[in-house]
Design an enzyme around this catalytic site. Structure first.
Site, PDB file in Angstrom:
ATOM      1  N   SER A 168      40.798 -10.897  38.831  1.00  0.00           N
ATOM      2  CA  SER A 168      41.988 -11.423  39.492  1.00  0.00           C
ATOM      3  C   SER A 168      43.097 -10.386  39.419  1.00  0.00           C
ATOM      4  O   SER A 168      43.462  -9.948  38.326  1.00  0.00           O
ATOM      5  CB  SER A 168      42.450 -12.718  38.811  1.00  0.00           C
ATOM      6  OG  SER A 168      41.466 -13.723  38.925  1.00  0.00           O
ATOM      7  N   GLY A 207      44.052 -18.597  37.797  1.00  0.00           N
ATOM      8  CA  GLY A 207      42.810 -17.892  37.533  1.00  0.00           C
ATOM      9  C   GLY A 207      41.666 -18.830  37.197  1.00  0.00           C
ATOM     10  O   GLY A 207      40.508 -18.572  37.551  1.00  0.00           O
ATOM     11  N   ASP A 208      41.989 -19.923  36.528  1.00  0.00           N
ATOM     12  CA  ASP A 208      40.967 -20.914  36.194  1.00  0.00           C
ATOM     13  C   ASP A 208      40.468 -21.614  37.458  1.00  0.00           C
ATOM     14  O   ASP A 208      39.271 -21.877  37.608  1.00  0.00           O
ATOM     15  CB  ASP A 208      41.530 -21.944  35.215  1.00  0.00           C
ATOM     16  CG  ASP A 208      42.201 -21.288  34.025  1.00  0.00           C
ATOM     17  OD1 ASP A 208      41.706 -20.244  33.566  1.00  0.00           O
ATOM     18  OD2 ASP A 208      43.229 -21.809  33.553  1.00  0.00           O
ATOM     19  N   GLY A 233      45.176  -9.945  45.219  1.00  0.00           N
ATOM     20  CA  GLY A 233      43.882 -10.476  45.615  1.00  0.00           C
ATOM     21  C   GLY A 233      42.888 -10.470  44.474  1.00  0.00           C
ATOM     22  O   GLY A 233      43.265 -10.484  43.292  1.00  0.00           O
ATOM     23  N   GLY A 250      46.229 -10.874  40.771  1.00  0.00           N
ATOM     24  CA  GLY A 250      47.487 -11.538  41.083  1.00  0.00           C
ATOM     25  C   GLY A 250      47.750 -11.561  42.571  1.00  0.00           C
ATOM     26  O   GLY A 250      46.878 -11.910  43.372  1.00  0.00           O
ATOM     27  N   ALA A 251      48.957 -11.152  42.961  1.00  0.00           N
ATOM     28  CA  ALA A 251      49.339 -11.179  44.369  1.00  0.00           C
ATOM     29  C   ALA A 251      48.525 -10.217  45.220  1.00  0.00           C
ATOM     30  O   ALA A 251      48.535 -10.316  46.456  1.00  0.00           O
ATOM     31  CB  ALA A 251      50.826 -10.850  44.503  1.00  0.00           C
TER      32      ALA A 251
END
Length: 315
Positions: free
Chosen positions: A220, A251-252, A225, A222-223
């Site tokens: 992951s 993320g989960d 992708g 974040g912003a």
């Protein structure tokens, strides 16, 4: 069925505030109380997607009883391991501009008997599981090698296992070849011991985790992708987000979407991105339901933009 394992669950209180000013009285504009812990969130997202899940977690004291009650109210089957210590309570402060401040308590210390009871509960409840998702930090009393032992036991029983943790616990588990690991950008940088400035840096770091034993890496960013790096190839996925309300559990939700879609290949990555993008637009740690998803907004490509700078580089 997706079995989740949360060794250090929590009772999560999320307050929405206009801004966080130290030393001042801050009046919340919204409040939520949710069962917490990364594996718990995966179970909640799997349930929201209409799939069966069983949540294995040690619970103790009044906070533990409330976590079990909240999960039961959401229709989630709980396989509780009673422990002497009280389940931890965490606080999240979500500001209007999207900044999130989290205060996480350490949680109880598990005894040798409680550690073994947790492993035995996973063994007995995983017989009909398609995946075991082991998520989050380890509580006091569990050595960094605990996840490695759990991965080895799962593979011996013929069950695929996903691991979402960081630090020594992640590194110790890699030689046991978890089927997928899911670090975020900071955890990925920590694992390889260097900063990440571009999508290509993240892809190379994910490849190193594969070289150390992980069969696939779902990263992951974040912003920016998400990346999926596996034996079958490397893919990059992204989706636009109109406004970030809370990134707690995003993320989960991504991991839940990935596993619910089969846990392999670009289709599963697209599901992970859709779930993560939907989660950040919801309050607190609310997990997205199918109606919250926008699969058409997701793009997945094998042409990874290796030179693209990360919006949030990790030093």
């Amino acid at each position: 069925m997706i079995l989740t394992v949360t060794p250090n669950p929590s009772l999560d209180r999320t307050y929405e505030v206009p801004a966080l000013d130290r030393g001042e009285v801050v009046r919340a504009t919204g409040e939520r109380v949710d069962p917490g812990g990364k594996g718990v969130n995966v179970s909640r997202a799997v349930t929201a997607a209409g799939r069966r899940t069983v949540a294995v977690l040690p619970l103790g004291g009044a906070p533990g009883a409330l976590v079990a009650a909240l999960l039961d109210a959401q229709g989630i089957e709980v396989a509780a391991v009673p422990v002497a210590g009280a389940t931890r309570s965490n606080i999240a402060l979500a500001e209007a501009d999207g900044v999130l401040t989290k205060i996480n308590a350490p949680g109880p210390e598990l005894s040798a008997a409680e550690r073994e009871a947790l492993l035995e509960t996973v063994r007995s409840r995983s017989r009909d599981a398609d995946w075991i998702a082991c998520c989050g930090s380890l509580p006091r009393g569990l050595a960094p090698s605990w996840y490695a032992e759990l991965v080895a036991r799962a593979h011996a029983a013929g069950v695929r296992i996903a691991l979402d943790t960081s630090g020594p616990a992640l590194l110790r588990a890699l030689p046991e070849r978890p089927d997928v690991v899911k670090p975020n950008a900071a955890e990925l940088a920590e694992a390889v011991g260097r900063p990440l400035a571009t999508v290509g840096d993240a892809a190379r770091a994910a490849g190193e985790l594969r070289e150390r034993g992980a069969r696939a890496v779902l990263a992951s960013l974040g912003a920016d992708g998400q990346l999926l790096v596996s034996e079958a190839g490397t893919w990059f996925g992204a989706a636009p987000v109109a406004a970030v309300r809370s990134n707690v559990g995003a993320g989960d939700a991504s991991l839940a979407g990935f596993l619910a879609a089969g846990g392999t290949g670009p289709e599963a990555l697209a599901s992970a991105v859709a779930h993560g993008a939907a989660a950040v637009g919801l309050p607190g740690s609310v997990m997205p339901a199918p109606a919250d998803l926008d699969p058409a907004a997701v793009t997945v490509t094998a042409e990874v933009p290796v030179d693209r700078p990360l919006k949030e580089p990790v030093s």
